[in-house]
Scaffold this active site. Structure first.
Site, PDB file in Angstrom:
ATOM      1  N   LYS A   1      65.269   8.972  40.386  1.00  0.00           N
ATOM      2  CA  LYS A   1      64.962   8.119  38.709  1.00  0.00           C
ATOM      3  C   LYS A   1      64.056   8.257  39.033  1.00  0.00           C
ATOM      4  O   LYS A   1      63.137   8.119  38.217  1.00  0.00           O
ATOM      5  CB  LYS A   1      65.596   7.749  39.181  1.00  0.00           C
ATOM      6  CG  LYS A   1      67.443   8.326  39.042  1.00  0.00           C
ATOM      7  CD  LYS A   1      68.492   6.584  39.475  1.00  0.00           C
ATOM      8  CE  LYS A   1      68.806   6.162  41.209  1.00  0.00           C
ATOM      9  NZ  LYS A   1      69.137   7.091  42.019  1.00  0.00           N
TER      10      LYS A   1
ATOM     11  N   GLY B   1      65.458   3.124  46.905  1.00  0.00           N
ATOM     12  CA  GLY B   1      64.174   3.399  46.983  1.00  0.00           C
ATOM     13  C   GLY B   1      63.589   4.122  46.508  1.00  0.00           C
ATOM     14  O   GLY B   1      63.559   5.845  46.424  1.00  0.00           O
ATOM     15  N   HIS B   2      62.500   4.165  45.366  1.00  0.00           N
ATOM     16  CA  HIS B   2      62.288   4.955  44.331  1.00  0.00           C
ATOM     17  C   HIS B   2      61.112   5.483  44.179  1.00  0.00           C
ATOM     18  O   HIS B   2      59.541   4.277  44.569  1.00  0.00           O
ATOM     19  CB  HIS B   2      61.973   4.388  42.338  1.00  0.00           C
ATOM     20  CG  HIS B   2      64.396   3.749  42.531  1.00  0.00           C
ATOM     21  ND1 HIS B   2      64.272   3.163  40.991  1.00  0.00           N
ATOM     22  CD2 HIS B   2      65.180   4.086  43.124  1.00  0.00           C
ATOM     23  CE1 HIS B   2      65.544   3.573  41.717  1.00  0.00           C
ATOM     24  NE2 HIS B   2      65.948   3.856  42.709  1.00  0.00           N
TER      25      HIS B   2
ATOM     26  N   ASP C   1      69.007   9.317  44.928  1.00  0.00           N
ATOM     27  CA  ASP C   1      67.951  10.225  45.911  1.00  0.00           C
ATOM     28  C   ASP C   1      67.702  11.262  44.969  1.00  0.00           C
ATOM     29  O   ASP C   1      67.213  12.316  45.671  1.00  0.00           O
ATOM     30  CB  ASP C   1      68.165  10.343  47.070  1.00  0.00           C
ATOM     31  CG  ASP C   1      68.317   9.177  48.484  1.00  0.00           C
ATOM     32  OD1 ASP C   1      67.799   7.985  48.130  1.00  0.00           O
ATOM     33  OD2 ASP C   1      69.143   9.485  48.856  1.00  0.00           O
TER      34      ASP C   1
ATOM     35  N   GLN D   1      70.358   3.710  43.165  1.00  0.00           N
ATOM     36  CA  GLN D   1      71.254   4.829  43.263  1.00  0.00           C
ATOM     37  C   GLN D   1      72.035   5.791  43.243  1.00  0.00           C
ATOM     38  O   GLN D   1      71.576   6.031  41.475  1.00  0.00           O
ATOM     39  CB  GLN D   1      72.893   3.746  43.544  1.00  0.00           C
ATOM     40  CG  GLN D   1      72.426   2.512  45.089  1.00  0.00           C
ATOM     41  CD  GLN D   1      71.771   2.107  44.878  1.00  0.00           C
ATOM     42  OE1 GLN D   1      72.232   1.409  44.353  1.00  0.00           O
ATOM     43  NE2 GLN D   1      70.812   0.995  45.326  1.00  0.00           N
TER      44      GLN D   1
HETATM   45  P1  IMP Z   1      74.508  -0.553  51.119  1.00  0.00           P
HETATM   46  O1  IMP Z   1      75.122  -0.572  48.900  1.00  0.00           O
HETATM   47  O2  IMP Z   1      73.192  -0.384  50.976  1.00  0.00           O
HETATM   48  O3  IMP Z   1      75.832  -1.360  51.614  1.00  0.00           O
HETATM   49  O4  IMP Z   1      75.064   1.334  51.319  1.00  0.00           O
HETATM   50  C1  IMP Z   1      76.176   1.036  50.660  1.00  0.00           C
HETATM   51  C2  IMP Z   1      75.955   2.746  50.479  1.00  0.00           C
HETATM   52  O5  IMP Z   1      75.425   3.214  49.660  1.00  0.00           O
HETATM   53  C3  IMP Z   1      75.420   3.908  51.968  1.00  0.00           C
HETATM   54  O6  IMP Z   1      75.997   4.764  52.096  1.00  0.00           O
HETATM   55  C4  IMP Z   1      74.401   3.994  51.651  1.00  0.00           C
HETATM   56  O7  IMP Z   1      73.456   4.945  52.172  1.00  0.00           O
HETATM   57  C5  IMP Z   1      74.196   4.411  50.419  1.00  0.00           C
HETATM   58  N1  IMP Z   1      73.037   3.598  49.308  1.00  0.00           N
HETATM   59  C6  IMP Z   1      73.103   2.598  48.951  1.00  0.00           C
HETATM   60  N2  IMP Z   1      71.460   2.647  48.304  1.00  0.00           N
HETATM   61  C7  IMP Z   1      71.080   4.029  47.874  1.00  0.00           C
HETATM   62  C8  IMP Z   1      70.298   4.087  47.690  1.00  0.00           C
HETATM   63  O8  IMP Z   1      69.334   4.126  46.687  1.00  0.00           O
HETATM   64  N3  IMP Z   1      70.389   5.738  47.639  1.00  0.00           N
HETATM   65  C9  IMP Z   1      70.891   6.335  48.148  1.00  0.00           C
HETATM   66  N4  IMP Z   1      72.299   5.664  49.047  1.00  0.00           N
HETATM   67  C10 IMP Z   1      72.248   4.837  48.778  1.00  0.00           C
END
Ligand code: IMP
Length: 423
Positions: free
Chosen positions: A16, A40-41, A13, A224
């Protein structure tokens, strides 16, 4: 021609999407290399706000080719929704959006497995976005996964059935109550697969290799953040891919010696969604103000983000692991109005002062040590050049550059494309 990388240096977040969108005019190809629709971009331009999950953030530029690389995991259902949402922009998706045959597919049962696994973990849950990311990468490394290229083969439905049946047994193993109608989910999946198949599937490593030979300019877009990296993040509270620079090599088939600039994106403060350690997290009015002014809600899940001061110990670690060559500081405008700003420059760890990221950064192990700085009152959102920066912001930037030993080339002062100041 070298391949440049753009990566988030915190817990995701960082903004990017906005920067890829701003930089796309300098590139011929934008390629995503890891993650999936957990990302989520958010892009804002011409009064429009648009959120992308799997599709690279260069899609709104006429001249850029966008590639979903082999390291990405694709959920056809979410992908179809993204494509549907792009319809009004009249983009020639068939030629502008290319998909690697080697990218893995997220099945409906991967999503269910994610939910079952998280529920079974109870308090120890990761805080996953529940998009099926972990289970899909598990099947990839377990050598059971289904890939985009399988959809071009005879018999992919049998392969699908065998995997989905296995997942159902695994869901039952978790022993938690899950309400779902698999038939309905599968019907939706099959419709979405048809849409996915209307796009062009490519051998993306070969495509990118030829593009490099032809002198095309390529930007690899991370998702991420570095502290969510499966190896270098705050394990197990991480995502399931390599979000750091090396992930671009494996997620696109780009050789390490072909990497050029590594752009590192960070917020002027810090946020995190989901569970896991966050040493500089604030539980006071300052944290609430950052969340409110910065509109800190997950672009994928809508969850409120945890907020805190900038953690330079963690940021330095990310700069090192990625080999960052240029920094971009986002959301500087959110800090306007804070009388004092704090930056964490070291941790107290087992009674000692340390300035590196230790194995265990849970709050019971580390206490942040802060350097306090004067804030600034000036609203930054209307600024257009660095010579308009208030003294406090200049001092903040100078301090960070000295600590991180990398120049801050862009300061973002608002969500719109135009609110981007180059230094
Ligand atoms: P997962 O990748 O959906 O399994 O999530 C694993 C961890 O990464 C969790 O704490 C999510 O909130 C975090 N996470 C996954 N994708 C994002 C992102 O795009 N932005 C921020 N946090 C993320």
């Amino acid at each position: 021609m070298a391949v440049d990388l753009l990566l988030g240096l915190q817990w995701g977040d960082e903004g990017k999407g906005k920067i890829v969108d701003v930089l796309t005019k300098n590139y011929d190809i934008i390629a995503r290399f890891q993650g999936g629709p957990n990302a989520g971009h958010t892009l804002e331009f011409d009064g429009i706000k648009h959120v992308l999950h799997t599709i690279p953030s260069g899609i709104f530029h006429k001249n850029a080719i966008n590639i979903v690389g082999n390291g990405v995991v694709i959920d056809p259902v979410i992908f179809k929704k993204e494509l549907d949402n792009l319809e009004k922009f009249d983009i020639d998706l068939k030629s502008k959006l290319l998909i690697s045959r080697k990218a893995h597919l997220i099945l409906p049962t991967h999503r269910l497995l994610d939910a079952a696994s998280e529920t079974a973990k109870g308090k120890a849950k990761i805080g996953s976005t529940l998009k099926g990311i972990g289970p899909t990468y598990m099947d990839k490394t377990g050598r059971n996964g289904m890939r985009v290229g399988d959809l071009e083969m005879e018999g992919w439905k049998e392969k699908y059935r065998a995997l989905a049946d296995k997942h159902e047994a695994m869901i039952a193993f978790h022993g938690v109550e899950l309400q779902y109608d698999l038939k309905e989910l599968e019907a939706e999946f099959l419709t979405a697969v048809k849409t996915l198949k209307s796009l062009n599937f490519i051998d993306s490593e070969e495509y990118l290799f030829q593009a490099q030979k032809e002198g095309k300019k390529i930007l690899a877009e991370g998702a991420q953040g570095s502290l969510l990296d499966i190896d270098f993040g705050t394990y197990p509270f991480v995502t399931s891919s390599n979000t750091t620079a090396a992930g671009a090599c494996t997620g696109l088939g780009v050789a390490p010696n072909r990497i050029g600039e590594v752009f590192g994106i960070f917020k002027a403060y810090a946020t995190r969604v989901g569970s896991g350690p966050f040493p500089t997290e604030l539980f006071d009015e300052d944290g609430a103000t950052m969340g409110r002014i910065g509109n800190e809600f997950g672009a994928t899940t809508g969850r409120p983000r945890r907020c805190g001061w900038l953690d330079l110990v963690a940021l330095k670690y990310a700069v090192q692991v990625n080999g960052v060559t240029a920094l971009m500081m986002m959301k500087g405008d959110v800090l306007s109005g804070f009388e004092k700003l704090k930056v964490c420059t070291a941790y107290k760890y087992k009674g000692e002062k340390i300035s590196h990221l230790p194995y265990n950064i849970e709050s019971e192990n580390v206490t942040p040590i802060y350097t306090e700085m004067e804030g600034w009152a000036k609203d930054l959102t209307q600024l257009s050049a660095p010579d308009q920066f208030p003294q406090g912001l200049n001092a903040y930037i100078d301090f960070l550059e000295k600590e991180l030993e990398v120049p801050i080339k862009i300061v973002s002062v608002g969500p719109d494309r135009t609110q981007t100041i180059h230094r």
